[in-house]
Design a protein around this motif. Sequence first.
Motif, PDB file in Angstrom:
ATOM      1  N   CYS A  65       1.593  -1.882 -12.521  1.00 18.10           N
ATOM      2  CA  CYS A  65       3.033  -1.647 -12.655  1.00 18.10           C
ATOM      3  C   CYS A  65       3.855  -2.772 -12.014  1.00 18.10           C
ATOM      4  CB  CYS A  65       3.425  -0.307 -12.052  1.00 18.10           C
ATOM      5  SG  CYS A  65       3.345  -0.214 -10.245  1.00 18.10           S
ATOM      6  N   GLY A  66       3.287  -3.421 -11.013  1.00 20.70           N
ATOM      7  CA  GLY A  66       3.984  -4.556 -10.396  1.00 20.70           C
ATOM      8  C   GLY A  66       4.898  -4.194  -9.246  1.00 20.70           C
ATOM      9  N   LEU A  67       4.904  -2.921  -8.843  1.00 21.76           N
ATOM     10  CA  LEU A  67       5.766  -2.516  -7.717  1.00 21.76           C
ATOM     11  C   LEU A  67       5.381  -3.251  -6.430  1.00 21.76           C
ATOM     12  CD1 LEU A  67       6.468   1.341  -7.815  1.00 21.76           C
ATOM     13  CD2 LEU A  67       8.096  -0.459  -7.240  1.00 21.76           C
TER      14      LEU A  67
ATOM     15  N   LYS B 175      -2.717   0.342 -12.322  1.00 18.71           N
ATOM     16  CA  LYS B 175      -2.170   0.335 -13.679  1.00 18.71           C
ATOM     17  C   LYS B 175      -1.364  -0.919 -13.950  1.00 18.71           C
ATOM     18  CE  LYS B 175      -1.917   5.390 -13.684  1.00 18.71           C
ATOM     19  NZ  LYS B 175      -1.062   6.543 -13.319  1.00 18.71           N
TER      20      LYS B 175
ATOM     21  N   SER C 101       0.821  -1.205   0.000  1.00 18.29           N
ATOM     22  CA  SER C 101       0.000   0.000   0.000  1.00 18.29           C
ATOM     23  C   SER C 101       0.859   1.261   0.000  1.00 18.29           C
ATOM     24  CB  SER C 101      -0.915  -0.017   1.225  1.00 18.29           C
ATOM     25  OG  SER C 101      -1.576   1.201   1.364  1.00 18.29           O
ATOM     26  N   LEU C 102       1.962   1.212   0.738  1.00 15.08           N
ATOM     27  CA  LEU C 102       2.825   2.384   0.875  1.00 15.08           C
ATOM     28  C   LEU C 102       3.538   2.728  -0.435  1.00 15.08           C
ATOM     29  CD1 LEU C 102       3.871   4.452   2.960  1.00 15.08           C
ATOM     30  CD2 LEU C 102       5.771   2.891   3.420  1.00 15.08           C
ATOM     31  N   VAL C 103       3.978   1.691  -1.172  1.00 14.30           N
ATOM     32  CA  VAL C 103       4.789   1.967  -2.369  1.00 14.30           C
ATOM     33  C   VAL C 103       3.955   2.160  -3.630  1.00 14.30           C
ATOM     34  CG1 VAL C 103       6.739   0.678  -1.415  1.00 14.30           C
ATOM     35  CG2 VAL C 103       5.184  -0.452  -3.037  1.00 14.30           C
ATOM     36  N   CYS C 104       2.667   1.931  -3.561  1.00 15.40           N
ATOM     37  CA  CYS C 104       1.833   2.034  -4.769  1.00 15.40           C
ATOM     38  C   CYS C 104       1.788   3.482  -5.262  1.00 15.40           C
ATOM     39  CB  CYS C 104       0.415   1.555  -4.467  1.00 15.40           C
ATOM     40  SG  CYS C 104      -0.707   1.807  -5.852  1.00 15.40           S
ATOM     41  N   PRO C 105       2.283   3.757  -6.485  1.00 14.68           N
ATOM     42  CA  PRO C 105       2.281   5.137  -6.981  1.00 14.68           C
ATOM     43  C   PRO C 105       0.867   5.681  -7.194  1.00 14.68           C
ATOM     44  CG  PRO C 105       3.760   3.770  -8.285  1.00 14.68           C
ATOM     45  CD  PRO C 105       2.935   2.850  -7.450  1.00 14.68           C
ATOM     46  N   GLU C 106      -0.103   4.773  -7.275  1.00 12.61           N
ATOM     47  CA  GLU C 106      -1.488   5.218  -7.471  1.00 12.61           C
ATOM     48  C   GLU C 106      -2.176   5.483  -6.149  1.00 12.61           C
ATOM     49  OE1 GLU C 106      -1.854   5.648 -10.654  1.00 12.61           O
ATOM     50  OE2 GLU C 106       0.111   4.671 -10.745  1.00 12.61           O
ATOM     51  N   GLY C 107      -1.689   4.886  -5.098  1.00 12.04           N
ATOM     52  CA  GLY C 107      -2.390   4.978  -3.819  1.00 12.04           C
ATOM     53  C   GLY C 107      -3.711   4.233  -3.877  1.00 12.04           C
ATOM     54  N   CYS C 108      -3.723   3.136  -4.629  1.00  8.82           N
ATOM     55  CA  CYS C 108      -5.014   2.439  -4.812  1.00  8.82           C
ATOM     56  C   CYS C 108      -5.059   1.099  -4.098  1.00  8.82           C
ATOM     57  CB  CYS C 108      -5.325   2.293  -6.299  1.00  8.82           C
ATOM     58  SG  CYS C 108      -4.308   1.082  -7.147  1.00  8.82           S
TER      59      CYS C 108
ATOM     60  N   GLU D 184       7.883  -5.638  -4.340  1.00  7.02           N
ATOM     61  CA  GLU D 184       8.323  -5.201  -3.014  1.00  7.02           C
ATOM     62  C   GLU D 184       7.747  -6.043  -1.883  1.00  7.02           C
ATOM     63  OE1 GLU D 184      10.728  -2.947  -2.310  1.00  7.02           O
ATOM     64  OE2 GLU D 184      10.967  -3.018  -4.487  1.00  7.02           O
TER      65      GLU D 184
END
Lengths: 685, 86
Positions: free
Chosen positions: B67-69, B65, B41-48, B73
Amino acid sequence: MMQFMEGSLAVADAVRLCRPQVVSAYPITPQTHIVEALADMVANCTLDAEYITVESEFSALSACIGASAAGSRVYSATTSQGLALMFEVCFNAAGMRLPIVMTIVNRALSAPLSIWNDQQDSISLRDAGWMQLYAEDNQEATDLHYVAYRVAEDHSILLPAMVCFDGFILSHTYEPVETLSQEQADAYLPAFKPFQKLDTADPISFGMFASPDYYMEFRYEMDRAMERAKEKIARAGKEFGKQFGRDYSALVEGYRLEDAETAFVAMGSICGTVKDSIDEMRAQGKKVGLLKIRCYRPFPGPEIAKALWSDAGGGARQEHLPGLQGCRRPGGEGCPLWIRDTGVRLHRGPGREGPEKERYRGHRRPGREGRGRPVLWPATGGASVMVDKSLELFDCGHRACGGCGPAMAARLIMKGAGKDTIVVSSTGCMEVFSTPYPETAWKVPWIHSLFENAAAVASGVEASLKRQGRSDKVVIIGGDGATFDIGMLCISGAFERGHDFTYICYDNEAYMNTGVQRSGATPFAASTTTSPAGRCSTGNRLPKKDMPQILAAHGAPYVATASIAYPADFMQKVEKAVNTKGPCYVQVHAPCCTGWGFEGSQTMKIGKLAVETGLWVMYEMTDGKVTRVKKVVRKPVEEYLSTQKRFRHLFKPARRDAEIAQIQASADRNAEKYGIDIKLKKPEQ
Amino acid sequence: MALNVGCSARPGKSRANRTGSWRVFRPVFKHDKCTKCGICSLVCPEGCIEQREDEFFEADYEFCKGCGLCSDECPAEDIVMEQEEK
């Protein structure tokens, strides 16, 4: 009360009575007497305003934008080169519909350098979307400021206004001027009621980016406002006459035009001279008259036509006069005030009457128709109030690439700063992907003005908040191009002045929004589109600029570097910065998958590798001294370089040992300078 | 078209842009080895990525999207990327 006053001082007196809450100006001849007088009033408590001694005219108007958007009545004054330096800010202020009033003390533009009168400066900005009023004498120059504020701030208008009067000829000349009392001024000009403002209780995004279809509509709205302004100026001018006996309801004013065969068309101080000449010529039996243009924007096309054809009884020949210096328009026709066919058929544009189809073009022309030593701020030792980091203040639906480092940065910044924050953004990737009109991703008040002026806009916001007694935090977010390169002037000025804000640079090491061009933050040997690797190039030749040190040298109480790959550390640094009084700086490494060439799922890993190889050092500086450093067990730089396309040329087609060794040496220097190496215990023998 | 003066807007509007349609790979939250650490949740660039009532995390596929981050992680390797079926 009638007083014998210098023009500049009469204007300054009127400005004082208009009660601006924030004054932001930069000295330039012949405007200086006005801003000196205002500074003196602030120093002697006869004007209750924040006075920002900006480092350039560019910042002067940028700070006005911030202060106006934050809810203050603002004022600036400039001339000539200063106005030219404000060029893009002028367009921006109008587009953002901020009712700024600025005095233009008309002066010539260099070269050759001249400090004397000419109206080319303001005329060059006739299509910027500002109302422009021109004064014949100091009484009129003084009075038009009240009219300008009243019309600009009208919620059906909301356009900035320039009150123009001739440099030296008026500004430095003593004339009898009837001044108002504060009661009279207040009765005419009500207290400023902003149409909308940067407010944490009702967050609005200001100055978003618009696609062409929206852009055209916005320009059209501006043009309609400019059209409405004609009537509002006339009404405000009439009301002024009713209250004080000097009527400014006419946008254009005829002098002995009734049976004139020849009419002079002029504006500014020359009108007085022309009137005398007309009297003499009339005495010789010559049928001449004057049409004085008081309001040049919105352009009074029909009013001019009526005055010259109907009023003059069937059509007078026109003679056009410039300001006194005869400022021709090179390659144009005659002087600036050359109104061929009286604007009815030629030179059509917004604010002038044109065929309806022309109204829908995007390029509408609205209304055409301090100094001192670095201050060391006492560091408060960081977070006094813990922010709720579970709050999401940066919304879904933004248009960043999947795996975007800067998008992560935006979320983390807001988690660290908290909801009582006003964000000032520079132009760049983050600004564009987060605010395509009307889809803002920001849940806090947010403002974007231009690429390079965020620090100046924030200075104005902060000054306005201070004046209003508001305690909202001000956070600037800019990319590395906006910070290291083009915004340097505004940043340096703002840090030197010691405003209470936090500047966060999201550093993705190139101009990503425009297609990965080199910036001052691009690391050595990185290939960008303007420093490409090639047969005789190994990419960017220059090392990265040391911005944190530069800003620490400005006296910033708290400076930190961080990485989005260490989110908790980054959020904590942001929180500490926003809770430290004075200008603070946080530079966050934000890997860009698209620009650097790696998969979006690797953003965190790449960020960590930068830290683990010593190429990105995370530290904190308090009052200029490094106080905390992230220590690592260092890895060879190759592990970082080999993961990204921008360094691919260092490995293929042939390995470039010299460049890799040079990069390793820079990591070694970082390690030594900041002491980042964790010394492992030697295994026991 | 009613425009907001000065090209301004109030919050919530970006949600009109459903970025989930960009997705090629979908992160599947197995909730198997998950320790509920919240890094995803913390690293998601979308905050989704949000925490559910049972404290497990889940992506909002309207906006994810892909991205797979989060998957990369996740310390427990409990999020797997699966190709979207068209």
